[in-house]
Design a protein around this motif. Structure first.
Motif, short mmCIF file in Angstrom:
data_model
loop_
_atom_site.label_atom_id
_atom_site.label_comp_id
_atom_site.label_asym_id
_atom_site.label_seq_id
_atom_site.Cartn_x
_atom_site.Cartn_y
_atom_site.Cartn_z
N GLY A 225 0.80 -1.22 0.00
CA GLY A 225 0.00 0.00 0.00
C GLY A 225 0.83 1.27 0.00
O GLY A 225 0.45 2.27 -0.60
N SER A 226 1.97 1.24 0.67
CA SER A 226 2.81 2.45 0.74
C SER A 226 3.41 2.82 -0.60
O SER A 226 3.87 3.95 -0.78
N MET A 227 3.41 1.89 -1.56
CA MET A 227 4.01 2.14 -2.87
C MET A 227 2.96 2.44 -3.93
O MET A 227 3.25 2.34 -5.13
N LEU A 228 1.75 2.82 -3.52
CA LEU A 228 0.65 2.95 -4.48
C LEU A 228 0.94 3.99 -5.56
O LEU A 228 0.72 3.74 -6.75
N SER A 229 1.43 5.17 -5.18
CA SER A 229 1.74 6.19 -6.18
C SER A 229 2.77 5.68 -7.18
O SER A 229 2.63 5.88 -8.40
N SER A 230 3.80 5.02 -6.67
CA SER A 230 4.84 4.49 -7.55
C SER A 230 4.31 3.39 -8.45
O SER A 230 4.72 3.26 -9.60
N THR A 231 3.37 2.59 -7.93
CA THR A 231 2.76 1.53 -8.74
C THR A 231 2.00 2.13 -9.92
O THR A 231 2.08 1.63 -11.05
N GLU A 270 -5.32 -1.95 -17.45
CA GLU A 270 -5.44 -3.37 -17.14
C GLU A 270 -4.48 -3.77 -16.02
O GLU A 270 -4.82 -4.56 -15.14
N VAL A 271 -3.30 -3.19 -16.04
CA VAL A 271 -2.32 -3.48 -14.98
C VAL A 271 -2.85 -3.00 -13.64
O VAL A 271 -2.82 -3.74 -12.65
N LEU A 272 -3.36 -1.77 -13.59
CA LEU A 272 -3.83 -1.22 -12.33
C LEU A 272 -5.07 -1.95 -11.80
O LEU A 272 -5.27 -2.05 -10.59
N MET A 273 -5.88 -2.47 -12.70
CA MET A 273 -7.04 -3.24 -12.26
C MET A 273 -6.64 -4.63 -11.79
O MET A 273 -7.45 -5.34 -11.18
N SER A 274 -5.40 -5.03 -12.06
CA SER A 274 -4.93 -6.36 -11.68
C SER A 274 -4.16 -6.37 -10.37
O SER A 274 -4.06 -7.41 -9.71
N VAL A 275 -3.57 -5.22 -9.98
CA VAL A 275 -2.75 -5.23 -8.77
C VAL A 275 -3.62 -5.43 -7.54
O VAL A 275 -4.78 -5.04 -7.50
N GLN A 276 -3.03 -6.09 -6.55
CA GLN A 276 -3.70 -6.35 -5.28
C GLN A 276 -2.83 -5.77 -4.18
O GLN A 276 -1.76 -6.29 -3.89
N LEU A 277 -3.30 -4.69 -3.56
CA LEU A 277 -2.49 -4.00 -2.57
C LEU A 277 -2.55 -4.72 -1.22
O LEU A 277 -3.56 -5.33 -0.88
N GLY A 278 -1.46 -4.59 -0.46
CA GLY A 278 -1.43 -5.15 0.88
C GLY A 278 -0.67 -6.46 0.94
O GLY A 278 -0.03 -6.88 0.00
N GLY A 279 -0.79 -7.11 2.09
CA GLY A 279 -0.07 -8.36 2.27
C GLY A 279 1.37 -8.12 2.69
O GLY A 279 1.80 -7.00 2.91
N GLY A 280 2.12 -9.22 2.83
CA GLY A 280 3.52 -9.11 3.21
C GLY A 280 4.38 -8.72 2.03
O GLY A 280 3.90 -8.33 0.97
N THR A 281 5.69 -8.84 2.22
CA THR A 281 6.63 -8.46 1.17
C THR A 281 7.79 -9.45 1.14
O THR A 281 8.49 -9.61 2.13
N ASN A 282 7.96 -10.10 -0.01
CA ASN A 282 9.10 -10.98 -0.21
C ASN A 282 9.86 -10.49 -1.45
O ASN A 282 9.62 -10.95 -2.57
#
Length: 377
Positions: A225-231, A270-282
């Protein structure tokens, strides 16, 4: 205070909670509408702090937030405020104060002003949206992305093209490329019988094409979520880069899972409609996956867009970066890719990645394009 204008401004700023000291009866009709519209939003924040939303001084009926609907409230904002203020209040409602009901009604979505703050809220909310609202979210996303592309594309293409070097001599007209047979044929009409020679007014040269391998640009994007603008900007940049000749774009998004969106890289919506924000980070697993996409390492640019907050053991990440550096893959780690390029990231991890051979930066999209252009020129 006795200045009526100053009292008015304080009453509008403090809202219904100043009713006892600054009664709304002193406001004009339009000011009362403004008071009610602001109260509809900002009283929610006051309630979170423990202040009750009851009616004020027995005269609070006109200020009761329940008398407005989200759609009616948006209409009031449009009537009462200039465009810049309207967009600011709308952004506060969605982003800061969590008025998710604004995003759950297709009719309300139609009334929202498409802008980048709204786009961030829509991408964060879309997973919880019903099907009808989700289609409206797609429409709004497309409008905002098209506006970003309209503004960015000329700057990005100019940055990628670079400036011509007026001091570099072209090799195309070197004597080794001189086409003497074609030159004679084209200038036979210029035969000078007195001097027994052809006066050539048109010289011909062979074009010498140098075969070059294509570049691969791998964008590895942290979808926390913290990277939303960059995404958002990464998706837009990917769609622009896919149009470059001799460039293959790979787009990978990750949290603890890895999703390869390379086939959708040309379509930012299409990319932005596919991303799923949140969760952990690996991050390590994502970098390892991208390492496998580098078929020609010396013609590969790998860009990791992340806050570098690794949730897994860091050894896997550092080892993958070292291997990529040894293979002479060009690497860039971006703590931010946005208009303000103001990153919030794990500086210690960024330093360790830099020590392994990854360049670290925070860039605006046009500066990022200049960075790419300098390496694929």
């Amino acid at each position: 205070m006795t200045d009526p204008q100053l009292l008015r401004r304080w009453r509008l700023a403090l809202g219904r909670y100043a009713e006892r000291a600054l009664p709304s009866s002193g406001l004009t009709g339009e000011d009362q509408r403004t008071d009610r519209a602001l109260d509809y939003l900002y009283a929610r924040e006051m309630e979170k702090r423990g202040l009750r939303r009851g009616k004020s001084g027995g005269k609070g009926g006109s200020l009761d937030p329940t008398s407005l609907t989200p759609l009616g409230w948006l209409g009031e904002l449009r009537d009462l405020f200039p465009q810049s203020v309207y967009e600011t209040v709308q952004a506060h409602a969605i982003d800061n104060l969590g008025m998710s009901e604004l995003l759950s009604d297709p009719a309300v979505l139609d009334a929202l002003e498409p802008n980048r703050d709204l786009l961030k809220a829509l991408i964060a909310f879309k997973g919880a949206a019903n099907p009808a609202a989700r289609e409206k979210i797609r429409e709004v996303t497309r409008k905002v992305v098209e506006e970003i592309l309209r503004q960015l594309r000329p700057r990005i293409e100019a940055a990628l093209a670079g400036r011509p070097n007026r001091f570099r001599r072209s090799q195309l007209k070197a004597m080794k490329n001189f086409a003497w047979r074609e030159t004679i044929r084209d200038n036979l009409k210029n035969w000078d019988s007195e001097r027994s020679r052809i006066v050539a007014d048109r010289l011909r040269f062979h074009g010498r094409s140098r075969r070059r391998l294509p570049w691969t640009i791998i964008l590895c994007v942290d979808q926390s979520g913290s990277m939303l603008s960059s995404t958002i900007y990464a998706a837009v940049m990917a769609s622009i880069l896919t149009a470059l000749p001799s460039v293959e774009v790979k787009l990978v998004v990750f949290d603890t899972a890895i999703v390869d969106l390379s086939s959708e890289a040309h379509d930012a919506v299409e990319v932005l409609m596919s991303v799923q924000l949140g969760g952990g980070t690996n991050i390590g697993a994502a970098v390892e996956y991208c390492e496998g996409l580098a078929v020609q390492p010396t013609r590969t640019i790998f860009v990791l867009i992340s806050d570098f907050e690794e949730g897994a053991p860091v050894g896997r990440l550092l080892s993958a970066v070292r291997r990529m550096a040894s293979a002479r893959i060009t690497m860039l780690g971006l703590g931010a890719l946005s208009d303000d390029a103001a990153p919030v990231y794990d500086r210690r991890m960024a330093e360790r990645l830099a020590g392994c051979g990854m360049e670290i930066a925070a860039l605006t999209p046009d500066r990022f394009a200049e960075w790419i252009g300098a390496r694929i020129a």
